[in-house]
Design a protein around this motif. Structure first.
Motif, short mmCIF file in Angstrom:
data_model
loop_
_atom_site.label_atom_id
_atom_site.label_comp_id
_atom_site.label_asym_id
_atom_site.label_seq_id
_atom_site.Cartn_x
_atom_site.Cartn_y
_atom_site.Cartn_z
N SER A 307 -74.88 -106.09 -0.89
CA SER A 307 -75.11 -105.37 -2.13
C SER A 307 -73.87 -104.59 -2.55
O SER A 307 -73.22 -103.94 -1.74
N ARG A 309 -72.53 -101.76 -5.45
CA ARG A 309 -73.07 -100.76 -6.36
C ARG A 309 -71.95 -99.98 -7.02
O ARG A 309 -70.85 -99.85 -6.47
N ASP A 328 -75.14 -95.21 -8.80
CA ASP A 328 -76.43 -95.82 -9.11
C ASP A 328 -76.81 -96.71 -7.93
O ASP A 328 -75.94 -97.13 -7.16
N ASP A 329 -78.11 -96.98 -7.78
CA ASP A 329 -78.55 -97.80 -6.66
C ASP A 329 -78.80 -99.25 -7.05
O ASP A 329 -79.22 -100.05 -6.22
N ARG A 330 -78.51 -99.62 -8.30
CA ARG A 330 -78.71 -100.99 -8.75
C ARG A 330 -77.57 -101.87 -8.25
O ARG A 330 -76.40 -101.51 -8.37
N VAL A 332 -74.98 -104.57 -8.65
CA VAL A 332 -74.32 -105.12 -9.83
C VAL A 332 -72.97 -105.72 -9.46
O VAL A 332 -72.47 -105.54 -8.35
N ALA A 353 -76.39 -107.82 -13.38
CA ALA A 353 -77.24 -107.64 -12.21
C ALA A 353 -78.05 -108.90 -11.96
O ALA A 353 -78.37 -109.65 -12.88
N SER A 355 -81.16 -109.43 -9.03
CA SER A 355 -81.82 -108.95 -7.83
C SER A 355 -83.17 -109.62 -7.71
O SER A 355 -83.96 -109.64 -8.66
N VAL A 362 -76.66 -104.64 -17.67
CA VAL A 362 -76.95 -103.22 -17.46
C VAL A 362 -75.92 -102.35 -18.18
O VAL A 362 -74.72 -102.66 -18.19
N ARG A 371 -79.47 -95.44 -16.83
CA ARG A 371 -79.10 -96.82 -17.10
C ARG A 371 -80.18 -97.47 -17.95
O ARG A 371 -81.35 -97.07 -17.93
N GLU A 373 -81.34 -101.63 -19.22
CA GLU A 373 -81.12 -103.00 -18.78
C GLU A 373 -81.78 -103.99 -19.73
O GLU A 373 -82.93 -103.83 -20.13
#
Length: 455
Positions: A307, A309, A328-330, A332, A353, A355, A362, A371, A373
């Protein structure tokens, strides 16, 4: 007897076998009349029947869409006609490297009216606005190293800042082009060894170099990419004053890897702030090992098996201190910013992104820490989202559009998606139906007609 093709040449990554032209493309919605120019996107595309050992190593192919007066006038795709495409090798019989030979498969930009296809191992290759190849460019013999695929244009001076890295000394060299396209400065930068330095950043007064532990390893040559994670190398960010090239102050950071920078700026306190998509040590190893077998996740936004981020480093020259923060925890990849904010404080970042099989584009708001999306669902992947300003006087930073080529996961169809950057989560402003499935590639640019006018 048939064999299953490698994943990096299958589905939405599958290369196309030919060059085509199509005119008067169907459009859903309404193209903004302010979009007058070309959207160009580069990526790897092996020749039909040619073995491909790694996603990163295919020949460059540029896909282009011409927009004008609310119409999508044409689509065309062209291989970059390099000497590598003709079968030549960069490695010469005497052991030297010919930088005029290369795949030119990573990015395509415009500077000083010149369109260039880029790969970080070679010289740039100049293209015409119709995507024909003119040939390699070494700026009158002044460029003696490779050129990064991620140069940065200063929006105030118009200068193009770039660098080249090598597997032999000099390992890192900084270069600068004038606004008129002349190479005016080259300065070697001392680093301990050869690393895969894919991207860098500038501020209004600095260049920032990422000396990270993805090092050249001869034993990996057979894999197609001779780099690998090195626990012993260390990790640091170098800050070089633009008015004193070659002089770099290094800041030690937590071991990590960065393919792509979002932006950087100098804050009011004189600290250097860098935003980038960061892979932690374990994620970097998983990502790199996964790229050789399943690059699909990175191609559509996030790492296949690790991952990445959005992350921020704040480097304080007055104390030598470093602060690291996850923004951010997304998960990308492929971060972008308004080109008019490169090297300056910017409120917004854009990224791609993917997932759990669900893709999106995003928008990050650094001021509010939020954020938004645009959800593409499970059947479609998105390419890098390029911001195009509206051109309105006194416009807000996000007043413009995001352009991205999206492709069905099975590779059967593609669209050029146009989103309202002020309302990324909303419905598309327009979608241009492309005449074929365009393989998920690397990077591209919007080139306004005005950028190609004689200077």
């Amino acid at each position: 007897m048939t064999s299953t093709p490698p994943l990096h040449v299958a589905g939405h990554l599958a290369p196309v076998a030919d060059e085509i032209d199509a005119v008067d493309l169907p459009v859903e919605g309404a193209l903004p009349p302010g979009l007058v120019g070309r959207y160009l996107r580069n990526g790897p595309n092996p020749l039909p029947g040619e073995p491909s050992s790694h996603w990163f190593t295919g020949h460059g192919m540029v896909h282009g869409v011409r927009l004008r007066e609310g119409r999508a006038e044409w689509y065309r795709n062209r291989w970059v006609r390099t000497r590598a495409l003709a079968g030549e090798s960069m490695l010469q019989a005497d052991g030297t490297v010919d930088r005029a030979v290369g795949h030119a498969n990573t990015h395509v930009i415009e500077h000083a009216g010149r369109i260039m296809a880029l790969v970080e191992s070679s010289f740039p290759h100049v293209l015409t606005p119709e995507l024909d190849t003119v040939g390699p460019c070494d700026f009158g013999g002044r460029l003696t190293t490779a050129m990064t695929a991620h140069p940065k244009t200063d929006p105030v001076t118009g200068e193009l800042h770039l660098f080249g890295y090598g597997m032999r000394p000099p390992f890192l060299t900084y270069h600068r082009l004038s606004a008129e396209g002349e190479l005016v400065r080259s300065s070697e930068i001392e680093v301990p060894g050869a690393t895969m330095m894919h991207d860098f950043a500038i501020t209004d007064r600095h260049a920032l170099f990422l000396d990270l532990p993805m090092t050249f390893q001869l034993g990996r040559l057979a894999t197609g990419m001779p780099f690998g994670w090195d626990d012993g190398y260390g990790a640091r960010i170098g800050v070089m004053p633009l008015d004193d090239p070659g002089t770099v102050r290094w800041f030690e950071v937590e071991p990590s890897y960065v393919f792509h920078v979002g932006n950087a700026h100098t804050d009011a306190a004189g600290r250097v702030v860098l935003d980038a998509v960061r892979y932690g040590a374990a994620d970097a190893v998983a990502m790199w090992d996964g790229l050789g077998t399943d690059p699909a996740g990175l191609a559509s936004g996030a790492a296949a098996t690790g991952s990445a981020r959005l992350h921020r480093w704040v480097l304080d020259p007055s104390t030598g201190g470093v602060t690291e923060t996850a923004l951010d925890d997304r998960a990308v990849e492929f971060p972008t910013v308004d080109d008019e904010r490169v090297g300056r404080e910017a409120r917004y970042r854009y990224a791609v992104a993917d997932s759990h099989g669900r893709a999106g584009i995003v928008k990050f708001d650094a001021e509010r820490g939020t954020r938004a999306e645009h959800d593409l669902g499970t059947d479609t992947v998105a390419g890098e989202a390029v911001f195009v300003p509206s051109g309105a006087p006194g416009r807000a930073e996000d007043d413009g559009w995001l352009l991205s080529i999206t492709t069905r996961r099975d590779g059967s169809a593609s669209r050029l998606l146009v989103l309202d950057a002020t309302d990324v989560a909303g419905p598309p402003v327009a979608a241009v139906q492309l005449p074929r499935g365009v393989p998920s590639g690397f990077h591209g640019s919007w080139i306004d007609d005005a950028d190609l006018e004689p200077r």
